[in-house]
Structures are given as structure tokens and as C-alpha cells.
Design a protein around this motif. Sequence first.
Motif: not given
Length: 138
Positions: A22-27, A30-32, A49-52, A132-136
Motif C-alpha cells: 500500500a505504501r509503494w502504491v501510494a508513493s 508500483a502498480v497494484l 485503483g488496482a488494475v483488474p 484495514g487497507l483501502p478496499w470497496k
Amino acid sequence: MTAPEFLPADGYAGDITPDQAARWVASGDAVLVDVRSDAEREWVGYVPGAVPLAWKQWPGMALNAGFDEGLRAAVPAGQKALLLCRSGVRSIAAARRATELGIEAYNILEGFEGNPDENGQRGHTGGWRHRGLPWKQN
């Protein structure tokens, strides 16, 4: 002593915790890439924001013939790919394939849902969602 950002792995760059991912993606480092099936993302939840890009597709869990092309399109040259599945198993295979394609790839430990608990239920003992990381969810 500071914990390492990732653990080296055989056949791909390494294993990374959900929090570090999550830190690498936020900065922007990296691409999730969420390699779970479309059905899993639709019914269980997804990371905004993740690539499906499914590694295997339901029903039958056949390999996604468009995986290589989709991954190359999703991850810019020189960027890291962080691969996420349900529990951190399919994403290892996907990370190995990404590495074969010349992409610096990491498996996200615990996946989206984590391992089953003593009752055989996921989501209680680890994983992206449990931490508790971002998800929907749809």
C-alpha cells in the motif's frame, strides 16, 4: 534494526506485506495488479485503483490468454508490479510470469482475504482487507 521492505523469492523479485504494498502504491513506486477472477473482485471486494487482470478466470479457472498483453499494458517500463490474489498463492505464479516478461514483480503476502482461520473462514487472520487497507465492495 529496520525490517526489510520485501523478502527475496525464487523466480520473482520478492514477497511484500500488504502494508508495504500500500505504501509503494501510494508513493507511485508500483502498480497494484489484482489477479483474482472477475467474479472474486465483483462479489468479495476490490482495491480502488488496482488494475483488474485475472491470472485465471472463473468458471474452470483457466489461464487468462490475455494476461501477458494486459500486464505489459498495465505496468509502465521500469515500474514495479505488485500482484494480489485471494491468499497470496496465484499471485506467486503471476509474479513469476511477470518476471519472465521482464517486469520487476512482487507477490503480496496474505492476498486480499488471507488464510482460512480455525473455522475455515477467510478475512479474519490477515490479508489486505483485514489490515484495514483501502478496499470497496459492489
